[in-house]
Write a protein that holds these residues in place. Structure first.
Motif, short mmCIF file in Angstrom:
data_model
loop_
_atom_site.label_atom_id
_atom_site.label_comp_id
_atom_site.label_asym_id
_atom_site.label_seq_id
_atom_site.Cartn_x
_atom_site.Cartn_y
_atom_site.Cartn_z
N ILE A 1 0.67 -1.01 0.68
CA ILE A 1 0.33 -0.31 0.38
C ILE A 1 0.63 1.14 0.10
N ARG A 2 1.19 1.87 -0.70
CA ARG A 2 1.65 3.29 -1.57
C ARG A 2 1.13 4.39 -0.83
N ASP A 3 1.29 5.79 -1.11
CA ASP A 3 0.87 6.86 -0.59
C ASP A 3 -0.84 6.97 -1.94
N ASP A 4 -0.85 6.22 -3.01
CA ASP A 4 -1.70 6.78 -3.43
C ASP A 4 -2.22 5.75 -3.93
N ASP A 5 -1.73 4.66 -4.20
CA ASP A 5 -2.09 3.31 -5.04
C ASP A 5 -1.79 2.08 -4.06
N LEU A 6 -2.38 1.39 -4.20
CA LEU A 6 -2.30 -0.27 -4.19
C LEU A 6 -1.32 -0.57 -5.05
N TYR A 7 -0.25 -1.79 -5.16
CA TYR A 7 0.81 -2.13 -6.09
C TYR A 7 0.97 -3.34 -5.70
N LEU A 8 0.89 -4.19 -6.93
CA LEU A 8 0.84 -5.99 -6.84
C LEU A 8 2.03 -6.27 -7.77
N GLU A 9 2.83 -7.98 -7.09
CA GLU A 9 3.76 -8.04 -8.35
C GLU A 9 2.76 -9.57 -8.15
N ARG A 10 3.52 -10.38 -9.03
CA ARG A 10 2.77 -11.60 -8.92
C ARG A 10 2.86 -12.16 -10.47
N GLY A 11 2.68 -13.52 -10.78
CA GLY A 11 2.96 -14.29 -11.88
C GLY A 11 4.19 -15.46 -12.39
N VAL A 12 3.99 -16.26 -12.71
CA VAL A 12 5.23 -17.36 -12.73
C VAL A 12 5.60 -17.27 -13.92
N PHE A 13 4.60 -17.67 -14.90
CA PHE A 13 5.44 -17.42 -16.44
C PHE A 13 5.61 -15.69 -17.20
N THR A 14 4.48 -15.27 -16.96
CA THR A 14 4.22 -13.64 -17.03
C THR A 14 4.12 -12.83 -15.99
N ARG A 15 4.94 -12.45 -15.58
CA ARG A 15 5.22 -11.24 -14.08
C ARG A 15 4.41 -10.07 -14.82
N VAL A 16 3.47 -10.06 -13.62
CA VAL A 16 1.87 -8.93 -14.16
C VAL A 16 2.20 -7.82 -12.66
N THR A 17 2.21 -6.71 -13.20
CA THR A 17 2.71 -5.65 -12.31
C THR A 17 1.19 -5.03 -12.34
N THR A 18 0.24 -4.93 -11.15
CA THR A 18 -0.78 -4.09 -11.43
C THR A 18 -0.27 -3.01 -10.04
N VAL A 19 -1.17 -2.00 -10.62
CA VAL A 19 -1.59 -0.60 -9.61
C VAL A 19 -2.83 -0.03 -9.68
N VAL A 20 -3.59 -0.28 -8.32
CA VAL A 20 -4.89 0.65 -8.78
C VAL A 20 -4.98 2.02 -7.72
N PRO A 21 -5.38 2.54 -8.40
CA PRO A 21 -4.96 4.27 -7.52
C PRO A 21 -6.79 3.79 -6.68
N PHE A 22 -6.07 4.52 -5.38
CA PHE A 22 -7.25 4.74 -4.65
C PHE A 22 -8.83 5.56 -4.73
N VAL A 23 -8.01 6.32 -5.88
CA VAL A 23 -9.66 7.30 -6.41
C VAL A 23 -10.07 5.72 -7.04
N ARG A 24 -9.75 5.33 -7.55
CA ARG A 24 -10.87 4.43 -8.88
C ARG A 24 -11.32 2.81 -7.84
N VAL A 25 -11.17 3.34 -6.49
CA VAL A 25 -11.91 2.13 -5.69
C VAL A 25 -13.08 2.39 -5.65
N GLN A 26 -14.13 1.08 -6.51
CA GLN A 26 -15.52 1.29 -5.60
C GLN A 26 -15.92 0.57 -3.97
N HIS A 27 -15.15 -0.12 -3.78
CA HIS A 27 -15.51 -1.23 -2.94
C HIS A 27 -14.57 -2.62 -2.39
N VAL A 28 -14.81 -2.56 -1.56
CA VAL A 28 -13.84 -3.79 -0.60
C VAL A 28 -14.17 -4.62 0.03
N ASP A 29 -14.05 -6.20 -1.02
CA ASP A 29 -14.45 -6.95 0.30
C ASP A 29 -13.51 -8.03 0.65
#
Length: 153
Positions: free
Chosen positions: A68-96
Protein backbone atom coordinates in the motif's frame (compact mmCIF):
# COMPACT_ATOMS: atom_id res chain seq x y z
CA UNK A 1 6.58 -5.12 0.15
CA UNK A 2 4.37 -7.59 1.95
CA UNK A 3 4.28 -11.28 1.16
CA UNK A 4 1.42 -13.71 1.57
CA UNK A 5 1.00 -16.08 4.49
CA UNK A 6 2.86 -19.31 3.74
CA UNK A 7 -0.31 -21.37 4.32
CA UNK A 8 -1.67 -20.03 1.01
CA UNK A 9 0.47 -22.71 -0.62
CA UNK A 10 -1.84 -25.31 0.93
CA UNK A 11 -4.89 -23.62 -0.63
CA UNK A 12 -3.23 -23.40 -4.04
CA UNK A 13 -1.95 -26.99 -3.83
CA UNK A 14 -5.48 -28.17 -2.99
CA UNK A 15 -6.53 -26.68 -6.33
CA UNK A 16 -3.73 -28.52 -8.09
CA UNK A 17 -4.70 -31.74 -6.33
CA UNK A 18 -8.36 -31.33 -7.36
CA UNK A 19 -7.34 -30.77 -10.98
CA UNK A 20 -5.04 -33.79 -10.88
CA UNK A 21 -7.74 -36.08 -9.49
CA UNK A 22 -10.28 -34.84 -12.05
CA UNK A 23 -7.95 -35.25 -15.03
CA UNK A 24 -6.74 -38.61 -13.72
CA UNK A 25 -10.35 -39.83 -13.50
CA UNK A 26 -11.03 -38.62 -17.05
CA UNK A 27 -7.94 -40.43 -18.33
CA UNK A 28 -8.92 -43.65 -16.57
CA UNK A 29 -12.42 -43.38 -18.07
CA UNK A 30 -10.91 -42.83 -21.53
CA UNK A 31 -8.63 -45.83 -20.95
CA UNK A 32 -11.55 -47.97 -19.81
CA UNK A 33 -14.17 -47.02 -22.39
CA UNK A 34 -12.46 -45.50 -25.44
CA UNK A 35 -8.82 -46.48 -25.99
CA UNK A 36 -6.93 -49.46 -24.70
CA UNK A 37 -3.81 -47.69 -23.44
CA UNK A 38 -1.30 -48.84 -20.89
CA UNK A 39 -2.45 -48.74 -17.26
CA UNK A 40 0.55 -46.68 -16.17
CA UNK A 41 -0.02 -43.88 -18.73
CA UNK A 42 -2.88 -42.11 -16.86
CA UNK A 43 -0.93 -42.48 -13.62
CA UNK A 44 2.20 -40.98 -15.17
CA UNK A 45 0.21 -38.11 -16.64
CA UNK A 46 -1.49 -37.38 -13.29
CA UNK A 47 1.87 -37.53 -11.51
CA UNK A 48 3.37 -35.09 -14.03
CA UNK A 49 0.47 -32.67 -13.48
CA UNK A 50 0.95 -32.95 -9.74
CA UNK A 51 4.70 -32.27 -9.93
CA UNK A 52 4.42 -29.36 -12.37
CA UNK A 53 1.47 -27.89 -10.45
CA UNK A 54 3.34 -28.21 -7.15
CA UNK A 55 6.37 -26.43 -8.60
CA UNK A 56 4.09 -23.71 -9.98
CA UNK A 57 2.60 -23.20 -6.50
CA UNK A 58 6.07 -22.78 -4.97
CA UNK A 59 7.20 -20.26 -7.60
CA UNK A 60 3.89 -18.40 -7.44
CA UNK A 61 4.28 -17.99 -3.69
CA UNK A 62 7.83 -16.67 -4.03
CA UNK A 63 6.79 -14.00 -6.55
CA UNK A 64 3.50 -12.71 -5.02
CA UNK A 65 3.97 -9.30 -3.33
CA UNK A 66 1.82 -6.28 -2.56
CA UNK A 67 2.24 -2.86 -1.03
CA UNK A 68 0.00 0.00 0.00
CA UNK A 69 1.67 3.16 -1.23
CA UNK A 70 0.69 6.81 -0.79
CA UNK A 71 -1.84 6.95 -3.64
CA UNK A 72 -2.33 3.36 -4.75
CA UNK A 73 -2.23 -0.37 -4.12
CA UNK A 74 0.72 -2.02 -5.90
CA UNK A 75 0.84 -5.77 -6.68
CA UNK A 76 3.44 -8.02 -8.31
CA UNK A 77 2.66 -11.61 -9.25
CA UNK A 78 3.01 -14.22 -11.97
CA UNK A 79 5.32 -17.14 -12.65
CA UNK A 80 5.59 -17.25 -16.44
CA UNK A 81 4.21 -13.79 -17.14
CA UNK A 82 5.01 -11.20 -14.49
CA UNK A 83 2.02 -8.97 -13.81
CA UNK A 84 2.34 -5.62 -12.09
CA UNK A 85 -0.92 -3.97 -11.07
CA UNK A 86 -1.37 -0.47 -9.74
CA UNK A 87 -4.81 0.38 -8.33
CA UNK A 88 -5.23 4.10 -7.58
CA UNK A 89 -7.35 4.57 -4.46
CA UNK A 90 -9.54 7.03 -6.33
CA UNK A 91 -10.67 4.13 -8.63
CA UNK A 92 -11.69 1.82 -5.76
CA UNK A 93 -15.45 1.20 -5.67
CA UNK A 94 -15.62 -1.20 -2.75
CA UNK A 95 -13.51 -3.74 -0.89
CA UNK A 96 -14.65 -7.21 0.22
CA UNK A 97 -13.15 -9.98 2.28
CA UNK A 98 -13.84 -13.58 1.36
CA UNK A 99 -13.01 -16.97 2.81
CA UNK A 100 -13.62 -20.15 0.87
CA UNK A 101 -13.93 -23.55 2.54
CA UNK A 102 -10.27 -24.50 2.13
CA UNK A 103 -9.16 -21.02 3.19
CA UNK A 104 -11.30 -21.32 6.34
CA UNK A 105 -9.81 -24.74 7.01
CA UNK A 106 -6.25 -23.37 7.03
CA UNK A 107 -7.19 -20.05 8.70
CA UNK A 108 -6.82 -17.69 5.77
CA UNK A 109 -8.88 -15.24 3.76
CA UNK A 110 -8.66 -12.88 0.80
CA UNK A 111 -9.34 -9.23 0.10
CA UNK A 112 -11.07 -8.32 -3.16
CA UNK A 113 -10.76 -4.75 -4.42
CA UNK A 114 -13.34 -3.70 -7.03
CA UNK A 115 -12.42 -0.79 -9.26
CA UNK A 116 -14.32 1.56 -11.53
CA UNK A 117 -14.08 1.98 -15.24
CA UNK A 118 -13.22 -1.35 -16.79
CA UNK A 119 -14.72 -4.75 -17.38
CA UNK A 120 -13.85 -7.37 -14.76
CA UNK A 121 -11.76 -4.88 -12.81
CA UNK A 122 -11.16 -6.57 -9.51
CA UNK A 123 -7.95 -7.40 -7.72
CA UNK A 124 -7.70 -10.23 -5.20
CA UNK A 125 -5.05 -10.42 -2.51
CA UNK A 126 -5.08 -14.04 -1.26
CA UNK A 127 -3.30 -15.68 1.64
CA UNK A 128 -4.10 -13.27 4.47
CA UNK A 129 -5.05 -14.12 8.02
CA UNK A 130 -8.65 -13.07 8.76
CA UNK A 131 -7.41 -10.29 11.02
CA UNK A 132 -5.00 -9.00 8.37
CA UNK A 133 -7.71 -9.21 5.72
CA UNK A 134 -10.12 -7.16 7.86
CA UNK A 135 -7.41 -4.59 8.66
CA UNK A 136 -6.46 -4.32 5.00
CA UNK A 137 -10.11 -3.99 3.98
CA UNK A 138 -10.64 -1.20 6.51
CA UNK A 139 -7.45 0.61 5.49
CA UNK A 140 -8.20 0.41 1.75
CA UNK A 141 -11.76 1.60 2.36
CA UNK A 142 -10.52 4.60 4.35
CA UNK A 143 -7.89 5.46 1.74
CA UNK A 144 -10.52 5.25 -1.01
CA UNK A 145 -12.81 7.56 0.95
CA UNK A 146 -9.97 10.05 1.54
CA UNK A 147 -9.13 10.12 -2.19
CA UNK A 148 -12.77 10.37 -3.29
CA UNK A 149 -12.53 13.99 -4.42
CA UNK A 150 -9.20 13.67 -6.23
CA UNK A 151 -8.87 13.42 -9.98
CA UNK A 152 -8.73 9.80 -11.18
CA UNK A 153 -6.23 10.47 -13.98
Amino acid sequence: METLNSRVRIVWFAGVLTTTVFLGAVLFAVRRFVFDIAFWLPLAFAFAILVVGGAHVLFKYRVWRFEIRDDDLYLERGVFTRVTTVVPFVRVQHVDTQRGPIERLVGLGSVVVYTAGSRGADVTIPGLTPERASDLQRRLRNLAIESEYEDAV
